[in-house]
Design a protein around this motif. Structure first.
Motif, PDB file in Angstrom:
ATOM      1  N   GLU A   1      22.497 -34.683  49.511  1.00  0.00           N
ATOM      2  CA  GLU A   1      22.364 -36.098  49.150  1.00  0.00           C
ATOM      3  C   GLU A   1      21.968 -36.243  47.684  1.00  0.00           C
ATOM      4  O   GLU A   1      22.420 -37.115  46.978  1.00  0.00           O
ATOM      5  CB  GLU A   1      21.247 -36.735  49.975  1.00  0.00           C
TER       6      GLU A   1
ATOM      7  N   ALA B   1      30.385 -42.094  59.068  1.00  0.00           N
ATOM      8  CA  ALA B   1      29.826 -42.081  57.703  1.00  0.00           C
ATOM      9  C   ALA B   1      30.487 -40.923  56.965  1.00  0.00           C
ATOM     10  O   ALA B   1      30.099 -39.767  57.127  1.00  0.00           O
ATOM     11  CB  ALA B   1      28.307 -41.942  57.752  1.00  0.00           C
TER      12      ALA B   1
ATOM     13  N   ILE C   1      28.505 -48.731  52.674  1.00  0.00           N
ATOM     14  CA  ILE C   1      27.135 -48.505  53.158  1.00  0.00           C
ATOM     15  C   ILE C   1      26.237 -47.898  52.073  1.00  0.00           C
ATOM     16  O   ILE C   1      25.169 -47.371  52.363  1.00  0.00           O
ATOM     17  CB  ILE C   1      27.131 -47.611  54.429  1.00  0.00           C
TER      18      ILE C   1
ATOM     19  N   ARG D   1      27.338 -31.908  55.830  1.00  0.00           N
ATOM     20  CA  ARG D   1      27.995 -32.199  54.559  1.00  0.00           C
ATOM     21  C   ARG D   1      27.903 -31.006  53.625  1.00  0.00           C
ATOM     22  O   ARG D   1      26.947 -30.255  53.651  1.00  0.00           O
ATOM     23  CB  ARG D   1      27.360 -33.416  53.898  1.00  0.00           C
TER      24      ARG D   1
ATOM     25  N   ARG E   1      26.068 -45.583  62.477  1.00  0.00           N
ATOM     26  CA  ARG E   1      26.736 -44.945  61.337  1.00  0.00           C
ATOM     27  C   ARG E   1      26.495 -43.437  61.439  1.00  0.00           C
ATOM     28  O   ARG E   1      25.405 -42.962  61.157  1.00  0.00           O
ATOM     29  CB  ARG E   1      26.170 -45.479  60.016  1.00  0.00           C
ATOM     30  N   ILE E   2      27.516 -42.718  61.874  1.00  0.00           N
ATOM     31  CA  ILE E   2      27.307 -41.305  62.199  1.00  0.00           C
ATOM     32  C   ILE E   2      28.068 -40.410  61.226  1.00  0.00           C
ATOM     33  O   ILE E   2      29.286 -40.511  61.094  1.00  0.00           O
ATOM     34  CB  ILE E   2      27.769 -41.010  63.643  1.00  0.00           C
ATOM     35  N   GLY E   3      27.329 -39.525  60.554  1.00  0.00           N
ATOM     36  CA  GLY E   3      27.934 -38.583  59.616  1.00  0.00           C
ATOM     37  C   GLY E   3      27.972 -37.177  60.171  1.00  0.00           C
ATOM     38  O   GLY E   3      28.959 -36.743  60.770  1.00  0.00           O
ATOM     39  N   SER E   4      26.871 -36.451  60.023  1.00  0.00           N
ATOM     40  CA  SER E   4      26.882 -35.013  60.325  1.00  0.00           C
ATOM     41  C   SER E   4      27.223 -34.696  61.785  1.00  0.00           C
ATOM     42  O   SER E   4      27.921 -33.715  62.047  1.00  0.00           O
ATOM     43  CB  SER E   4      25.547 -34.386  59.928  1.00  0.00           C
TER      44      SER E   4
ATOM     45  N   MET F   1      21.723 -43.328  63.257  1.00  0.00           N
ATOM     46  CA  MET F   1      22.477 -42.270  62.595  1.00  0.00           C
ATOM     47  C   MET F   1      22.467 -41.057  63.536  1.00  0.00           C
ATOM     48  O   MET F   1      22.074 -41.170  64.698  1.00  0.00           O
ATOM     49  CB  MET F   1      21.861 -41.944  61.227  1.00  0.00           C
ATOM     50  N   SER F   2      22.901 -39.899  63.046  1.00  0.00           N
ATOM     51  CA  SER F   2      23.075 -38.748  63.944  1.00  0.00           C
ATOM     52  C   SER F   2      21.826 -38.432  64.771  1.00  0.00           C
ATOM     53  O   SER F   2      21.928 -38.070  65.933  1.00  0.00           O
ATOM     54  CB  SER F   2      23.475 -37.515  63.135  1.00  0.00           C
TER      55      SER F   2
ATOM     56  N   ASN G   1      29.665 -44.444  50.888  1.00  0.00           N
ATOM     57  CA  ASN G   1      28.494 -44.740  50.054  1.00  0.00           C
ATOM     58  C   ASN G   1      28.801 -44.890  48.575  1.00  0.00           C
ATOM     59  O   ASN G   1      28.053 -45.524  47.856  1.00  0.00           O
ATOM     60  CB  ASN G   1      27.469 -43.605  50.151  1.00  0.00           C
TER      61      ASN G   1
ATOM     62  N   MET H   1      20.983 -54.375  58.444  1.00  0.00           N
ATOM     63  CA  MET H   1      21.171 -52.919  58.481  1.00  0.00           C
ATOM     64  C   MET H   1      19.841 -52.279  58.119  1.00  0.00           C
ATOM     65  O   MET H   1      19.064 -52.840  57.343  1.00  0.00           O
ATOM     66  CB  MET H   1      22.255 -52.538  57.469  1.00  0.00           C
TER      67      MET H   1
ATOM     68  N   LYS I   1      31.094 -39.998  53.711  1.00  0.00           N
ATOM     69  CA  LYS I   1      30.864 -39.497  52.349  1.00  0.00           C
ATOM     70  C   LYS I   1      31.098 -37.982  52.307  1.00  0.00           C
ATOM     71  O   LYS I   1      30.729 -37.288  53.257  1.00  0.00           O
ATOM     72  CB  LYS I   1      29.450 -39.836  51.861  1.00  0.00           C
TER      73      LYS I   1
HETATM   74  C1  LIG Z   1      25.000 -40.489  55.301  1.00  0.00           C
HETATM   75  C2  LIG Z   1      24.656 -41.787  55.912  1.00  0.00           C
HETATM   76  C3  LIG Z   1      24.683 -41.963  57.298  1.00  0.00           C
HETATM   77  C4  LIG Z   1      24.959 -40.846  58.282  1.00  0.00           C
HETATM   78  O1  LIG Z   1      23.914 -39.940  58.303  1.00  0.00           O
HETATM   79  P1  LIG Z   1      23.924 -38.704  59.366  1.00  0.00           P
HETATM   80  O2  LIG Z   1      22.499 -38.366  59.501  1.00  0.00           O
HETATM   81  O3  LIG Z   1      24.724 -37.628  58.726  1.00  0.00           O
HETATM   82  O4  LIG Z   1      24.531 -39.210  60.618  1.00  0.00           O
HETATM   83  C5  LIG Z   1      24.403 -43.230  57.787  1.00  0.00           C
HETATM   84  N1  LIG Z   1      24.096 -44.262  56.975  1.00  0.00           N
HETATM   85  C6  LIG Z   1      24.062 -44.128  55.642  1.00  0.00           C
HETATM   86  C7  LIG Z   1      23.729 -45.292  54.800  1.00  0.00           C
HETATM   87  C8  LIG Z   1      24.327 -42.880  55.067  1.00  0.00           C
HETATM   88  O5  LIG Z   1      24.261 -42.747  53.739  1.00  0.00           O
END
Ligand SMILES: *Cc1c(COP(=O)(O)O)cnc(C)c1O
Length: 237
Positions: free
Chosen positions: A230, A33, A78, A226, A217-220, A201-202, A56, A160, A35
């Motif tokens: 948000e 993820a 996403i 980030r 979907r992994i971001g942080s 997610m994370s 996003n 999703m 963004k």
């Molecule tokens: C930012 C985001 C993620 C990832 O979130 P983390 O908690 O950082 O892993 C997953 N899905 C969507 C839709 C997001 O906006």
């Protein structure tokens, strides 16, 4: 630039959860993820073995996608879809995770160029009926799936979900289980073969994989925290 060391760690975490919860090996795809992450960061992760990213915000995504055009990256959308921007969403992504109404699916199907394969789509379910989240209720999801499944340039693949944030693993699993049951019910009811659950997610990767996620979907946890909140980002157009 963010270091890529977390990538192998997250991949191992996914493999371990597949084993622990008796899931087939490689049945869970990692989506970064990305963004707020730069094209350079995405490229570094891609070179280290990340094959798919999720974005996003459309303008941000299109800029990065243009910069990375020569690389074979799978692009997932996403974020929330505004109807006046649906054409760019329709034609720039391999997957769209956030379909939440028939009208937007219809527009995407009409606007997707026939030069491309039908776009893989997921319906976003709002499992806790959170006012802050997009998505349809689980009771509406099956019928919407049946309608969207008829559209020519959309390949409907599943659901999703972004459940309410909690660090209680039982509640995490309950929400993901409800999403999986909605998919199973939809397949039974309408004879569909939906095969994709984008969940996790994370903070809840394990719970999601335990309950049948096929895409996390992994971001942080992957890229680090980030730089922008948000809230600030969500105001950008
Ligand atoms: C930012 C985001 C993620 C990832 O979130 P983390 O908690 O950082 O892993 C997953 N899905 C969507 C839709 C997001 O906006």
């Amino acid at each position: 630039m963010t270091s890529v060391i977390n990538l192998q760690q997250i991949k191992q975490q996914i493999s371990k959860a597949e084993v622990d919860f008796k899931r087939a090996p490689n049945s869970v795809t990692l989506i970064g993820a990305s963004k707020t992450q730069s094209a350079d960061t995405i490229l570094a992760f891609h070179n280290a073995g990340l094959s798919a990213v999720g974005e996003n915000y459309l303008q941000e995504a299109l800029q990065k996608k243009a910069q990375l055009a020569s690389h074979n990256i799978e692009w997932h959308f996403i974020g929330g879809i505004q109807s006046n921007k649906s054409k760019d969403v329709a034609n720039n992504f391999d997957w769209i995770h956030t379909i939440d109404r028939f009208k937007i699916a219809q527009r995407i199907s009409q606007q997707r160029t026939t030069m491309l394969k039908p776009v893989n789509c997921l319906i976003q379910i709002n499992i806790n009926n959170q006012t802050s989240k997009n998505g349809v209720s689980s009771s509406q999801a099956s019928e919407l799936a049946q309608q969207i499944n008829e559209l020519d340039n959309i390949q409907l693949r599943g659901f999703m979900v972004i459940p309410e944030a909690t660090d209680n693993p039982d509640i995490q699993r309950k929400n993901f289980a409800l999403t999986r049951e909605t998919l199973e019910k939809t397949n039974q009811l309408y004879g569909l073969t939906l095969d994709t659950l984008s969940m996790g997610m994370s903070q809840d990767i394990e719970a999601a994989i335990a309950e049948g996620s096929t895409m996390v979907r992994i971001g942080s946890a992957l890229f680090g925290e980030r730089k922008f909140g948000e809230r600030k980002l969500s105001k950008r157009k």
